[in-house]
Design a protein around this motif. Sequence first.
Motif, PDB file in Angstrom:
ATOM      1  N   HIS A  31       0.875  -1.175   0.000  1.00 23.64           N
ATOM      2  CA  HIS A  31       0.000   0.000   0.000  1.00 23.64           C
ATOM      3  C   HIS A  31       0.909   1.220   0.000  1.00 23.64           C
ATOM      4  O   HIS A  31       1.614   1.466   0.981  1.00 23.64           O
ATOM      5  CB  HIS A  31      -0.914   0.000   1.228  1.00 23.64           C
ATOM      6  CG  HIS A  31      -1.870  -1.143   1.256  1.00 23.64           C
ATOM      7  ND1 HIS A  31      -3.120  -1.073   0.669  1.00 23.64           N
ATOM      8  CD2 HIS A  31      -1.768  -2.391   1.776  1.00 23.64           C
ATOM      9  CE1 HIS A  31      -3.743  -2.227   0.837  1.00 23.64           C
ATOM     10  NE2 HIS A  31      -2.944  -3.042   1.502  1.00 23.64           N
ATOM     11  N   LEU A  32       0.905   1.960  -1.098  1.00 25.14           N
ATOM     12  CA  LEU A  32       1.799   3.104  -1.238  1.00 25.14           C
ATOM     13  C   LEU A  32       0.989   4.396  -1.325  1.00 25.14           C
ATOM     14  O   LEU A  32       0.057   4.498  -2.119  1.00 25.14           O
ATOM     15  CB  LEU A  32       2.661   2.952  -2.495  1.00 25.14           C
ATOM     16  CG  LEU A  32       3.543   1.698  -2.558  1.00 25.14           C
ATOM     17  CD1 LEU A  32       4.231   1.602  -3.907  1.00 25.14           C
ATOM     18  CD2 LEU A  32       4.565   1.707  -1.448  1.00 25.14           C
ATOM     19  N   LYS A  33       1.368   5.354  -0.508  1.00 20.21           N
ATOM     20  CA  LYS A  33       0.735   6.671  -0.550  1.00 20.21           C
ATOM     21  C   LYS A  33       1.193   7.419  -1.804  1.00 20.21           C
ATOM     22  O   LYS A  33       2.250   7.121  -2.374  1.00 20.21           O
ATOM     23  CB  LYS A  33       1.116   7.494   0.691  1.00 20.21           C
ATOM     24  CG  LYS A  33       0.542   6.959   1.973  1.00 20.21           C
ATOM     25  CD  LYS A  33      -0.921   7.277   2.051  1.00 20.21           C
ATOM     26  CE  LYS A  33      -1.519   6.851   3.371  1.00 20.21           C
ATOM     27  NZ  LYS A  33      -2.961   6.823   3.309  1.00 20.21           N
ATOM     28  N   GLY A  54      -4.769   2.594  -8.299  1.00 21.85           N
ATOM     29  CA  GLY A  54      -3.840   3.715  -8.307  1.00 21.85           C
ATOM     30  C   GLY A  54      -3.119   3.870  -9.634  1.00 21.85           C
ATOM     31  O   GLY A  54      -3.537   3.305 -10.652  1.00 21.85           O
ATOM     32  N   ALA A  55      -2.035   4.626  -9.585  1.00 20.30           N
ATOM     33  CA  ALA A  55      -1.269   4.917 -10.799  1.00 20.30           C
ATOM     34  C   ALA A  55       0.162   5.271 -10.426  1.00 20.30           C
ATOM     35  O   ALA A  55       0.425   5.767  -9.329  1.00 20.30           O
ATOM     36  CB  ALA A  55      -1.907   6.081 -11.556  1.00 20.30           C
ATOM     37  N   GLU A  99      -0.922   8.531  -7.348  1.00 24.65           N
ATOM     38  CA  GLU A  99      -2.146   8.400  -6.556  1.00 24.65           C
ATOM     39  C   GLU A  99      -1.851   7.379  -5.470  1.00 24.65           C
ATOM     40  O   GLU A  99      -0.914   6.578  -5.608  1.00 24.65           O
ATOM     41  CB  GLU A  99      -3.305   7.851  -7.406  1.00 24.65           C
ATOM     42  CG  GLU A  99      -3.717   8.694  -8.569  1.00 24.65           C
ATOM     43  CD  GLU A  99      -4.761   8.023  -9.463  1.00 24.65           C
ATOM     44  OE1 GLU A  99      -5.291   8.723 -10.324  1.00 24.65           O
ATOM     45  OE2 GLU A  99      -5.045   6.815  -9.301  1.00 24.65           O
ATOM     46  N   ASP A 100      -2.632   7.372  -4.389  1.00 29.98           N
ATOM     47  CA  ASP A 100      -2.522   6.273  -3.432  1.00 29.98           C
ATOM     48  C   ASP A 100      -2.728   4.986  -4.227  1.00 29.98           C
ATOM     49  O   ASP A 100      -3.633   4.907  -5.065  1.00 29.98           O
ATOM     50  CB  ASP A 100      -3.592   6.379  -2.347  1.00 29.98           C
ATOM     51  CG  ASP A 100      -3.341   7.537  -1.384  1.00 29.98           C
ATOM     52  OD1 ASP A 100      -2.254   8.138  -1.417  1.00 29.98           O
ATOM     53  OD2 ASP A 100      -4.257   7.834  -0.585  1.00 29.98           O
ATOM     54  N   SER A 101      -1.872   4.004  -4.000  1.00 30.39           N
ATOM     55  CA  SER A 101      -1.882   2.805  -4.847  1.00 30.39           C
ATOM     56  C   SER A 101      -1.729   1.524  -4.041  1.00 30.39           C
ATOM     57  O   SER A 101      -1.082   1.510  -2.995  1.00 30.39           O
ATOM     58  CB  SER A 101      -0.734   2.881  -5.864  1.00 30.39           C
ATOM     59  OG  SER A 101      -0.852   4.015  -6.688  1.00 30.39           O
TER      60      SER A 101
END
Length: 195
Positions: A31-33, A54-55, A99-101
Amino acid sequence: MTDILINYLSSTRALSEAEINFSIQFFKPAHLKKGAFFIREDEICNHIGFIASGAVKAYAIDQQGKENITCFKFEKEFTGSFPEFVTQEKSRRSIRTVEDSLIYKISYPDYQYLLAQVTALNGILKSVIEQEYKQKERYLLNYNNRSALDKYRQVLSCDPTLVQRIPVQDLASYLGITQRSLTRAKGQISKINVL
Protein backbone atom coordinates in the motif's frame (compact mmCIF):
# COMPACT_ATOMS: atom_id res chain seq x y z
CA MET A 1 -8.20 -6.89 -3.83
CA THR A 2 -6.35 -10.00 -4.97
CA ASP A 3 -9.46 -10.57 -7.09
CA ILE A 4 -8.10 -8.00 -9.56
CA LEU A 5 -4.86 -9.98 -9.96
CA ILE A 6 -6.78 -13.27 -10.15
CA ASN A 7 -9.13 -11.83 -12.79
CA TYR A 8 -6.20 -10.51 -14.80
CA LEU A 9 -4.41 -13.87 -14.78
CA SER A 10 -7.68 -15.65 -15.63
CA SER A 11 -8.31 -13.28 -18.55
CA THR A 12 -5.07 -14.39 -20.20
CA ARG A 13 -6.46 -17.93 -20.47
CA ALA A 14 -2.89 -19.19 -20.12
CA LEU A 15 -3.11 -20.60 -16.59
CA SER A 16 -5.29 -23.15 -14.87
CA GLU A 17 -7.18 -22.21 -11.71
CA ALA A 18 -4.65 -24.19 -9.66
CA GLU A 19 -1.73 -22.36 -11.32
CA ILE A 20 -3.37 -19.00 -10.62
CA ASN A 21 -3.98 -19.86 -6.97
CA PHE A 22 -0.39 -21.06 -6.63
CA SER A 23 1.01 -17.96 -8.38
CA ILE A 24 -0.79 -15.25 -6.43
CA GLN A 25 0.79 -16.28 -3.13
CA PHE A 26 4.11 -14.88 -4.39
CA PHE A 27 2.68 -11.39 -5.01
CA LYS A 28 2.80 -9.35 -1.80
CA PRO A 29 0.56 -6.30 -1.33
CA ALA A 30 2.24 -2.92 -0.98
CA HIS A 31 0.00 0.00 0.00
CA LEU A 32 1.80 3.10 -1.24
CA LYS A 33 0.74 6.67 -0.55
CA LYS A 34 0.77 9.25 -3.34
CA GLY A 35 4.38 10.25 -4.03
CA ALA A 36 5.94 7.04 -2.65
CA PHE A 37 8.68 5.26 -4.58
CA PHE A 38 8.09 1.80 -6.00
CA ILE A 39 11.60 1.74 -7.50
CA ARG A 40 14.39 4.32 -7.21
CA GLU A 41 16.82 5.17 -9.97
CA ASP A 42 20.31 3.71 -9.35
CA GLU A 43 19.07 1.02 -6.96
CA ILE A 44 19.03 -2.69 -7.81
CA CYS A 45 15.65 -3.53 -9.29
CA ASN A 46 14.54 -6.24 -6.86
CA HIS A 47 10.86 -6.47 -7.78
CA ILE A 48 8.14 -5.86 -10.33
CA GLY A 49 4.51 -5.28 -9.51
CA PHE A 50 0.91 -5.49 -10.63
CA ILE A 51 -1.18 -2.36 -9.99
CA ALA A 52 -4.49 -3.28 -8.34
CA SER A 53 -5.46 0.34 -7.73
CA GLY A 54 -3.84 3.72 -8.31
CA ALA A 55 -1.27 4.92 -10.80
CA VAL A 56 2.48 5.34 -11.17
CA LYS A 57 4.87 7.36 -13.30
CA ALA A 58 8.28 6.28 -14.57
CA TYR A 59 10.96 8.90 -15.00
CA ALA A 60 14.66 9.69 -15.02
CA ILE A 61 16.29 12.82 -13.64
CA ASP A 62 18.29 14.88 -16.17
CA GLN A 63 21.50 16.84 -15.50
CA GLN A 64 19.47 19.91 -14.48
CA GLY A 65 17.60 17.85 -11.86
CA LYS A 66 14.36 17.81 -13.84
CA GLU A 67 12.06 14.80 -14.09
CA ASN A 68 11.66 13.40 -17.61
CA ILE A 69 8.57 11.21 -17.43
CA THR A 70 8.46 8.39 -19.96
CA CYS A 71 5.25 6.57 -19.04
CA PHE A 72 2.31 6.13 -16.71
CA LYS A 73 0.77 2.87 -15.59
CA PHE A 74 -2.68 2.31 -14.14
CA GLU A 75 -4.86 -0.47 -12.72
CA LYS A 76 -4.48 -3.91 -14.27
CA GLU A 77 -0.99 -3.17 -15.59
CA PHE A 78 2.40 -4.43 -14.53
CA THR A 79 5.06 -1.93 -13.55
CA GLY A 80 8.79 -2.12 -13.07
CA SER A 81 12.10 -1.67 -14.81
CA PHE A 82 11.84 -5.01 -16.60
CA PRO A 83 15.27 -5.16 -18.30
CA GLU A 84 17.06 -4.30 -15.05
CA PHE A 85 14.83 -6.64 -13.05
CA VAL A 86 15.68 -9.59 -15.27
CA THR A 87 19.42 -8.84 -15.18
CA GLN A 88 19.34 -7.68 -11.53
CA GLU A 89 21.04 -4.39 -12.35
CA LYS A 90 20.48 -0.87 -11.10
CA SER A 91 17.31 0.75 -12.39
CA ARG A 92 17.82 3.54 -14.92
CA ARG A 93 14.61 5.24 -13.82
CA SER A 94 12.42 5.79 -10.79
CA ILE A 95 8.84 4.63 -10.51
CA ARG A 96 6.70 6.65 -8.15
CA THR A 97 3.00 6.72 -7.32
CA VAL A 98 0.86 9.62 -8.57
CA GLU A 99 -2.15 8.40 -6.56
CA ASP A 100 -2.52 6.27 -3.43
CA SER A 101 -1.88 2.80 -4.85
CA LEU A 102 -2.08 -0.88 -4.07
CA ILE A 103 0.60 -2.79 -5.94
CA TYR A 104 1.16 -6.53 -5.68
CA LYS A 105 4.90 -6.97 -5.96
CA ILE A 106 7.01 -10.03 -6.54
CA SER A 107 10.69 -10.31 -5.62
CA TYR A 108 13.31 -11.57 -8.05
CA PRO A 109 13.93 -14.89 -6.19
CA ASP A 110 10.18 -15.57 -6.01
CA TYR A 111 9.83 -14.62 -9.68
CA GLN A 112 12.57 -17.11 -10.66
CA TYR A 113 11.02 -19.86 -8.55
CA LEU A 114 7.52 -19.17 -9.85
CA LEU A 115 8.61 -19.25 -13.50
CA ALA A 116 10.26 -22.63 -12.90
CA GLN A 117 7.06 -23.99 -11.34
CA VAL A 118 4.47 -22.39 -13.68
CA THR A 119 6.10 -22.23 -17.10
CA ALA A 120 2.94 -20.79 -18.73
CA LEU A 121 3.72 -17.54 -16.91
CA ASN A 122 6.54 -16.99 -19.41
CA GLY A 123 3.95 -16.32 -22.10
CA ILE A 124 2.11 -13.80 -19.92
CA LEU A 125 5.31 -11.95 -19.06
CA LYS A 126 6.38 -11.97 -22.69
CA SER A 127 3.07 -10.30 -23.52
CA VAL A 128 3.61 -7.70 -20.75
CA ILE A 129 7.06 -6.86 -22.13
CA GLU A 130 5.66 -6.62 -25.67
CA GLN A 131 2.99 -4.19 -24.41
CA GLU A 132 5.72 -2.14 -22.75
CA TYR A 133 7.60 -1.98 -26.05
CA LYS A 134 4.45 -0.99 -27.98
CA GLN A 135 3.72 1.74 -25.44
CA LYS A 136 7.23 3.18 -25.91
CA GLU A 137 6.89 3.04 -29.69
CA ARG A 138 3.51 4.77 -29.54
CA TYR A 139 4.96 7.44 -27.26
CA LEU A 140 7.79 8.15 -29.70
CA LEU A 141 5.47 8.24 -32.71
CA ASN A 142 2.76 10.35 -31.09
CA TYR A 143 4.74 12.88 -29.08
CA ASN A 144 8.10 13.40 -30.77
CA ASN A 145 8.68 16.48 -32.93
CA ARG A 146 5.16 17.90 -32.64
CA SER A 147 3.83 21.21 -31.40
CA ALA A 148 2.41 21.50 -27.89
CA LEU A 149 -1.07 21.83 -29.38
CA ASP A 150 -0.65 18.67 -31.49
CA LYS A 151 0.71 16.76 -28.48
CA TYR A 152 -2.24 17.82 -26.36
CA ARG A 153 -4.72 16.90 -29.11
CA GLN A 154 -3.05 13.51 -29.38
CA VAL A 155 -3.27 12.84 -25.65
CA LEU A 156 -6.95 13.89 -25.65
CA SER A 157 -7.79 11.48 -28.45
CA CYS A 158 -5.56 8.53 -27.52
CA ASP A 159 -4.96 8.77 -23.76
CA PRO A 160 -7.79 10.81 -22.17
CA THR A 161 -7.16 9.06 -18.85
CA LEU A 162 -3.92 11.03 -18.58
CA VAL A 163 -5.78 14.34 -18.76
CA GLN A 164 -8.27 13.17 -16.11
CA ARG A 165 -5.88 11.60 -13.60
CA ILE A 166 -2.38 13.01 -14.06
CA PRO A 167 -1.25 16.34 -12.50
CA VAL A 168 -0.54 19.11 -15.03
CA GLN A 169 3.20 19.28 -14.26
CA ASP A 170 3.56 15.53 -14.80
CA LEU A 171 1.56 15.58 -18.03
CA ALA A 172 3.70 18.47 -19.33
CA SER A 173 6.88 16.53 -18.52
CA TYR A 174 5.54 13.44 -20.28
CA LEU A 175 4.68 15.49 -23.37
CA GLY A 176 8.08 17.19 -23.32
CA ILE A 177 6.62 20.70 -23.00
CA THR A 178 6.41 23.35 -20.31
CA GLN A 179 3.37 23.70 -18.06
CA ARG A 180 2.79 27.09 -19.65
CA SER A 181 2.71 25.55 -23.15
CA LEU A 182 0.30 22.89 -21.93
CA THR A 183 -1.99 25.51 -20.39
CA ARG A 184 -1.89 27.49 -23.65
CA ALA A 185 -2.73 24.35 -25.68
CA LYS A 186 -5.66 23.58 -23.33
CA GLY A 187 -6.90 27.14 -23.83
CA GLN A 188 -6.68 26.83 -27.62
CA ILE A 189 -8.65 23.57 -27.55
CA SER A 190 -11.27 25.14 -25.28
CA LYS A 191 -11.70 28.08 -27.69
CA ILE A 192 -12.11 25.71 -30.64
CA ASN A 193 -14.72 23.68 -28.74
CA VAL A 194 -16.66 26.82 -27.74
CA LEU A 195 -16.80 28.08 -31.34
